[in-house]
Write a protein that holds these residues in place. Sequence first.
Motif, PDB file in Angstrom:
ATOM      1  N   VAL A  51       0.849  -1.201   0.000  1.00 54.11           N
ATOM      2  CA  VAL A  51       0.000   0.000   0.000  1.00 54.11           C
ATOM      3  C   VAL A  51       0.882   1.248   0.000  1.00 54.11           C
ATOM      4  CG1 VAL A  51      -1.635   1.347   1.394  1.00 54.11           C
ATOM      5  CG2 VAL A  51      -1.947  -1.125   1.160  1.00 54.11           C
ATOM      6  N   ASN A  55      -1.219   7.057   0.655  1.00 60.44           N
ATOM      7  CA  ASN A  55      -2.653   6.840   0.422  1.00 60.44           C
ATOM      8  C   ASN A  55      -3.408   6.761   1.753  1.00 60.44           C
ATOM      9  OD1 ASN A  55      -5.204   5.872  -0.208  1.00 60.44           O
ATOM     10  ND2 ASN A  55      -4.454   4.475  -1.811  1.00 60.44           N
ATOM     11  N   ALA A  58      -6.508   4.311   2.144  1.00 58.86           N
ATOM     12  CA  ALA A  58      -6.156   2.886   2.174  1.00 58.86           C
ATOM     13  C   ALA A  58      -5.451   2.533   3.490  1.00 58.86           C
ATOM     14  CB  ALA A  58      -5.252   2.552   0.983  1.00 58.86           C
TER      15      ALA A  58
END
Length: 221
Positions: A51, A55, A58
């Motif tokens: 990830v 972000n 997320a």
Amino acid sequence: MRSVPVITIDGPTASGKGTVASRVAAHLGFALLDSGALYRLTALSALEAGVDLGNEAALAELAGRLDVRFEGERVLLSGREVSRDIRVETVGLAASKIATFPAVREALVVLQQGFRRAPGLVADGRDMGTVIFPDAPLKVFLTASVEARAARRYKQLIEKGFPANMDDLLRDLRERDARDTQRAVAPLKPAEGAHLLDTSNMGIEPAVKQVLEWYQSLSAR
Ligand code: CDP
């Protein structure tokens, strides 16, 4: 729930608060919350799942779904022991970056508050007294000069057989201090009414004793 006592111990990196918190908890038979471990676990999950560390949405989702268990010194993530994995430098650095995102912090609030169980809790972090347990009966802010903290970390690293360089350590601590104190959400600062404890010239045991004395004088009231 509110009547379960909490002792919050906040302070900058390498101030010795983790050790002080765990000894105070052991002495009182209280549970221990190492909140930094939750940021480290979120960072580790993100790094492993690929990830993007920028972000926010997320990352917050990962934080909200963390399956964590603390068993004494052992930390389990989805049943797998990650006690050592979360302590490596890359994970610490990633943790300090993702900890600046409001959504990530928000996602960890309920999980942290869930550690408050009888007979009591000692919570170690940056915002335990200011944000997570604002009603804690005892709040401590543990500090030490950047030089004292760098010297302690240097000794720890050398003892564990890791290479260490004093100038790099000083720079690293200053960077982390800046990030922790200057972030917009839940910046590192003493909670209102917090007892300040400067351990620059104090060993761990006297610091533990002082916190216990504060706690006992509260209970005596
Ligand atoms: O050992 P170090 O102090 O660097 O880290 P830690 O206490 O394990 O926490 C890892 C990172 O999570 C820190 O760099 C903080 O930026 C962040 N953190 C936070 O934002 N709020 C907390 N309550 C605890 C940790």
